[in-house]
Structure formats: structure tokens, C-alpha cells
Design an enzyme around this catalytic site. Structure first.
Site, PDB file in Angstrom:
ATOM      1  CG  ASN A  14      15.270  52.470  92.399  1.00  0.00           C
ATOM      2  OD1 ASN A  14      15.479  51.708  93.331  1.00  0.00           O
ATOM      3  ND2 ASN A  14      15.680  53.732  92.387  1.00  0.00           N
ATOM      4  CD  GLU A  15      17.043  48.587  85.575  1.00  0.00           C
ATOM      5  OE1 GLU A  15      15.989  49.064  85.106  1.00  0.00           O
ATOM      6  OE2 GLU A  15      18.138  48.686  84.981  1.00  0.00           O
TER       7      GLU A  15
END
Ligand code: F6R
Length: 638
Positions: free
Chosen positions: A168-169
């Protein structure tokens, strides 16, 4: 379960005032991993007793490796069974075939599943090998599978440089679910070492969403090492933000952030403890506080007033050790005494207030360099001085550094040999070049090319050491075997590695050892090399000559000692800075986007000069003499 890991709502204690997550801080990552593995084993057993399944959320990467190792060990030695365990992995690259050596599928099987009695049908890893048109459905199914299993009982997480959990950037939504994402540039740079080149790292991945992760009933997020310290502080102390998705864990009421000292080092309670708790003051801590106060007030040390101390959480210090006039002078002298132009000690002088002994005036010195260039990058100026000042300097290159040479460079050197012998064809080398180009080397050829790459680095190193006037017989290529995997992932160090270092030290019988005290090396080689030296020191300690052997730690290419940590600072003139630059230039294969630069993309000489200039600037700001640059060392007592 270890008391340390028991969840306590964060921020209740004065010293944790700034912390928005519950923390468990350990001296060593190994012990932390054992405690986590223990908590997992307890949970599995408790569920077994109730005839229930235990659902684990699993992570890959370097961080959890020791947790898996421990669990495997307990399975093999103590019969811990995983028959009731169901697992869901966080993520997988896309596109990615399961049989690819870099897939998380391979990682999980080789590091965990293949060694335990888990039913493989109970293991789930997002599939990177599906056509893109099927990914959305696959992601939805993944979520359903988790629900069907009853949700995740315990989730393991690492944290990326971008603050990601799973993949989850930055920018991921709090409500995000399992989905296809585009990897952040930094994440891809971090993975470049395992993929042997940035361009080989996939651009996308499938990851569990933030919401999926937050639904786990218990979460352990782990971080080891100094290169995680900044992102850890932001995650723990700053507000929740989608720019650092790990900060969303602040919403989860059963998360423990498990850290080693290095990863925790930027937190307020360690970085500036006087702000949050009472301090047991000693000279080192006082210097730390005083140099911090200079930065905060933008004043030179001798200009600090009682008021400055009082207004910046240091009234306690000044009341015990003040007034400021005396304290300032004491600390000023302490800093002043770290500066010397004689890294091997100044002969025939009173050395009471000098960092090194004046005698013997000609010392035997070992400079350990984890890779064949750290010596000049990190202490080129001091190396130069040691040689000019007549000491018998020995360089110990611990590893061959072969994996950091690109195939293009290897081809270039092979082509030179062909050109050199142009009258006579060399079908072996010609064929080898073709195989490198087509990336289909046989195991034998692979070893030959690796050897060639090591030789290139050896010759570059000799060019640099000769430039500093060192005879070749004082340059030692130790080629520690742990490094020789030909890949970014190295073998664990063995007895052989230790023996080589012990034998080398014992042969030289040094008065001084310089070593890379670098705990921030992104892929761990510096850390392993340092541990081997530490072990060698404890083996050799009983030897009489070791009583006279002092150990100095320099930092590697990534970080620098802070002012209060420095025991010896070696000033450099502008000319010496240029000499050091030239020595670094001899390491030609490590220029222009070297393979293992870490997150800092500047070339090594630029970083080194910047660091050395900054150290000098910091001394100047304290009100001490102004130099062009300085190299810094911390004494290690063994
Ligand atoms: C791994 C994962 C990532 C890593 C993180 C840290 O499955 O999802 O979030 O946990 O990138 O990686 P390491 O542990 O290699 O520093």
C-alpha cells in the site's frame, strides 16, 4: 507471551507522550523475532487446544526472516505443528510467475512452507501469474477467502522506506482492499538489489488493502536497522496520513510496533530524551543535549545562556551541572579534544587530551573495508594521513564486492582481453560474452564471470591504494565466503569467515583497527562484516598484543556519526578532499548509478564529500575552528 509484546494503549507514559502506536523496543532484532515467533507459536497452540484454525497474515522481505527461522526450528525440534494454520500473504509482484526466483511464492516456500507441516492448500498468496483481466475477480476472491477463514488472527508486517504496509504505497486509501497497485519508485529501488537491476523490478503488484490489514485482530509490525529509523518516527509520532500508510495503524487498537534500537533511534524518547523524561546525565548525554541545544537556538556553544537551557527542556541539566558558563566550557573542551590531524596519534607529544596515544609513534594499523571501496569512501582522508605519517597500514577488504559489478562492465573487460590478443581468436571468451549478453550462463560460466567481476574490483582497489602510496603486499583481499553467492542475498556467516578475520588480525597484530560501524547498509553486508570483526575481537582478546589494540569505527556510505558520538575527528584541507575524491574515482565500476547505492542516488564521492563537509560545518557552528571537511570516528570498547 513476552511481557514486552503485551499490548498497552500508546501514549500513557510520560516518555511515550509523542507516540501514537504501542512500541516494543529491543536491543537486538534476533530477540525481538524470537518473542514474536513465540507469540505466534502460543496462538497456534491455544487454537489447537480449542480445535480451531489459526489464521496468520504473512509478510515477505528481510524483516520477518528470523521469525520464520525460529518457527521452523520449533517445528523441527519441538514438534510445533502447523496443521491447523491457514495463511494469507500480503502481496505478490505483478506480473510474476510463481516459479520465478524473485516471486513471493518462492520466498514463502523456501523460507517457510517447505520446512513445516502446513497443508499447502491452506496457504494463500495473491497470484501474479493471472491475466490482468482476471485480477479484479481474483482480488475479490482473496478478500472472500479471508472472510471465509474467519478473518486474520495475527498479521505480520514489515515497513517499507515509503512507509508502506503490504504494498500500500503512499496515497492508498484507508478503506482500500486487495487490489492491483503501481509500485512506488523508492520501493522499486529498494528491490533493485534482489532483481539485480532496477529495470528488472516489476512496476506493479497485488496487495491486501489497508482496510484488509486493519481488520486483523492482532498486528505485529516490525522494523530493524537504522535505515528504517526515519520512517518509523514519522509513522509513530506524526499524524495519520495516507502518504505513510503504516500510520493508519494508529487506528488499530491491537497493534504493536516491534523495533530494534537502531530502528527506534529517531524517536523522541531516544533522540532527545530530556524532552519526555528525566535523564541520568553523563558527559556523553550532556554533550548530546548541548549540541542539540546549539542547533535548536542556532547559537555557538560558548554563547548558550542559562535561559537557553531553561527554555528548551534542559533546566534540570543546568540545575545539576550548571551554571551554563562552566558547562559550556567543559563541553567545548570535550569537543575540541576530539579534533586531531593525527589519526594514528601524534608522536612525542603529551597525549592526555588527544583521542589517540602518541606511542608507539609508528603503529601497525588495519583498515577493514566491507566492500573494496569503503576504505576510501569513508576514511580516505585519514587513510592518506596514516600512510604519510609513517604507520604500517594494512587494508583488509572483507568481501570481493563482485555482485556490484554490472554485466556491461564485465563484457567491457572481456572485450579488452580480446582486443589485446586480437591476433589470436579466443572462442571461450567470445562465447562467454555472448552468454552474458543473452543472460544464459552455465553454472561454471557464472562462477567465472563472478570471479572476473571480483578481479575488476580488486584491480580498482589496488589503483586507489597505490595512489595513497601503499605497497600491494599490505593490501589483503579476504574474500569472505559468506558473500560469495553471486546474488544480493548472502549466506549466513560461518566459522570459516571468522577464522579468516581472526587469522588476519593475528598476523598483523595491530595497534589500531578501523572498521565500518555501519548499521544502515541497506542490504546488510556491512552489518555482517562488522559482527564478524566483533566476534574476532572477542576470540583474540586474551592475546597480549590486543591490550594495545584500539578499535575505531567509521560510518559507511550511508550515514554519519552525530557530533556527540564522535571521539576522533580528522580535519581535511581542500587539497586532501581532492586526493580522497581521486582515490574514490579509481573505483570506476561503482560510478554512475552503481548497483547497490541504496536510496541516495548521488555518486559515492559526492555523498562522502557532503558528509565530511557537513561534519566540519557542525563543528564550526559549535564555535570551533572552521575546516573544509572532516572524517569522524567513534571508539569501540571490546
Ligand atoms: C512484504 C511487504 C512489504 C515489506 C516491506 C519491508 O510482503 O509487503 O511491505 O514488508 O517492504 O521490506 P523489508 O523487510 O525487506 O525491509
Amino acid at each position: 507471551m513476552s511481557e514486552k509484546l503485551k499490548y498497552i494503549p500508546p501514549g500513557r507514559l510520560e516518555k511515550t507522550r509523542y507516540e501514537k502506536l504501542h512500541l516494543a523496543v529491543y536491543r537486538e532484532p534476533e530477540k525481538a523475532s524470537t518473542d514474536i515467533a513465540n507469540a505466534i507459536a502460543d496462538l497456534i497452540r491455544a487454537k489447537q487446544k480449542e480445535n480451531k484454525t489459526c489464521v496468520l497474515g504473512l509478510a515477505t522481505g528481510n524483516t520477518p526472516l528470523n521469525v520464520y527461522k525460529k518457527l521452523i526450528q520449533w517445528h523441527q525440534k519441538e514438534g510445533l505443528s502447523f496443521k491447523n494454520v491457514i495463511t494469507f500473504n500480503l502481496d505478490e509482484y505483478f506480473p510474476m510467475a510463481p516459479e520465478d526466483a524473485n516471486s513471493y511464492y518462492q520466498y514463502m516456500h523456501s523460507n517457510f512452507f517447505n520446512h513445516i507441516d502446513i497443508d499447502l492448500a491452506n496457504t494463500h498468496i495473491p497470484r501474479g501469474d493471472l491475466p490482468q483481466s482476471e485480477i479484479l475477480e481474483h482480488c475479490n476472491d482473496y478478500e472472500s477467502e479471508i472472510k471465509k477463514a474467519g478473518g486474520i488472527d495475527l498479521q505480520l508486517l514489515g515497513i517499507g522506506q515509503t512507509g508502506h504496509i503490504g504494498f500500500n504505497e503512499p496515497g492508498s486509501h484507508l478503506n482500500s482492499r486487495t487490489r492491483l497497485i503501481t509500485l512506488d519508485y523508492l520501493t522499486r529501488r529498494d528491490a533493485a538489489k534482489t532483481f539485480e537491476g532496477f529495470e528488472n523490478v516489476p512496476r506493479r503488484a497485488i496487495t491486501m488493502g489497508v482496510k484488509t490489514i486493519l481488520e486483523a485482530r492482532r498486528i505485529f509490525i516490525m522494523a530493524w536497522g537504522e535505515n528504517k529509523a526515519r520512517i518509523v518516527r514519522k509513522t509513530v509520532e506524526e499524524s495519520e496520513t495516507e502518504i505513510i500508510t503504516a500510520s493508519f495503524l494508529q487506528e488499530h487498537t491491537n497493534t504493536t510496533f516491534v523495533l530494534d534500537f537502531q530502528a527506534a533511534s529517531e524517536l523522541t524518547r531516544f533522540k532527545t530524551p530530556w524532552i519526555v523524561s528525566q535523564v541520568d546525565w553523563d558527559d556523553q548525554k550532556i554533550l548530546h543535549a548541548v549540541t542539540w541545544l546549539c542547533g535548536k537556538t542556532n547559537k555557538a556553544l560558548l554563547k548558550l545562556s542559562d535561559e537557553d537551557y531553561n527554555q528548551n527542556s534542559l533546566s534540570e541539566l543546568i540545575s545539576i551541572h550548571g551554571p551554563s558558563y562552566d558547562l559550556n566550557i567543559k563541553m567545548f573542551n570535550k569537543l575540541q579534544h576530539t579534533i586531531t590531524g593525527w589519526p594514528g596519534g601524534k608522536p612525542n607529544t603529551d597525549d592526555t587530551n588527544r583521542p589517540e596515544r602518541s606511542s608507539p609513534s609508528q603503529k601497525r594499523v588495519i583498515i577493514f573495508s566491507p566492500h573494496p571501496d569503503d576504505d576510501v569512501i569513508s576514511m580516505g582522508g585519514s587513510f592518506d594521513r596514516l600512510v604519510t605519517q609513517g604507520h604500517q597500514v594494512h587494508i583488509g577488504y572483507q568481501t570481493s564486492g563482485s555482485v556490484a559489478v554490472t554485466d556491461e562492465d564485465a563484457i567491457r573487460f572481456l572485450e579488452v582481453t580480446l582486443d589485446f590478443n586480437s591476433k589470436q581468436r579466443n572462442p571461450y571468451v567470445e562465447h562467454l560474452i555472448e552468454c552474458i549478453k543473452n543472460k544464459n550462463l552455465s553454472p561454471e560460466q557464472f562462477q567465472r564471470v563472478l570471479h572476473l567481476k571480483g578481479t575488476i574490483r580488486k584491480r580498482e582497489s589496488l589503483a586507489a591504494t597505490r595512489y595513497f602510496g601503499l605497497p600491494d603486499h599490505q593490501v589483503h583481499f579476504l574474500n569472505l565466503p559468506f558473500y560469495e553467492t553471486g546474488k544480493a542475498i548472502k549466506n549466513p556467516p560461518s566459522q570459516k569467515d571468522l577464522e579468516i578475520v581472526v587469522e588476519f588480525i593475528d598476523r598483523v597484530k595491530p595497534h589500531q583497527i578501523f572498521a565500518a560501524g555501519d548499521l544502515a547498509d541497506p542490504h546488510g553486508t556491512h552489518r555482517v562484516c562488522l559482527n564478524i570483526i566483533f566476534e574476532a575481537l572477542s576470540v583474540l582478546k586474551p592475546k597480549p598484543y590486543m591490550k594495545d589494540c584500539w578499535v575505531w569505527l567509521y560510518r559507511g556510505a550511508w550515514e554519519e556519526w552525530e557530533l556527540h558520538q564522535i571521539d576522533m575527528a580528522i580535519p581535511m584541507s581542500p587539497d586532501q578532499v581532492l586526493r580522497k575524491r581521486k582515490a574514490i574515482f579509481y573505483h570506476e565500476t561503482q560510478k554512475d548509478g552503481a548497483m547497490f547505492q541504496g536510496n541516495d542516488e548521488r555518486e559515492f564521492w559526492v555523498r562522502a564529500e557532503d558528509r565530511n563537509r557537513t561534519t566540519a560545518e557542525q563543528y564550526r557552528k559549535m564555535g570551533l575552528a572552521e575546516y573544509a571537511a572532516m572524517e569522524a570516528f567513534k571508539r569501540y570498547y571490546y
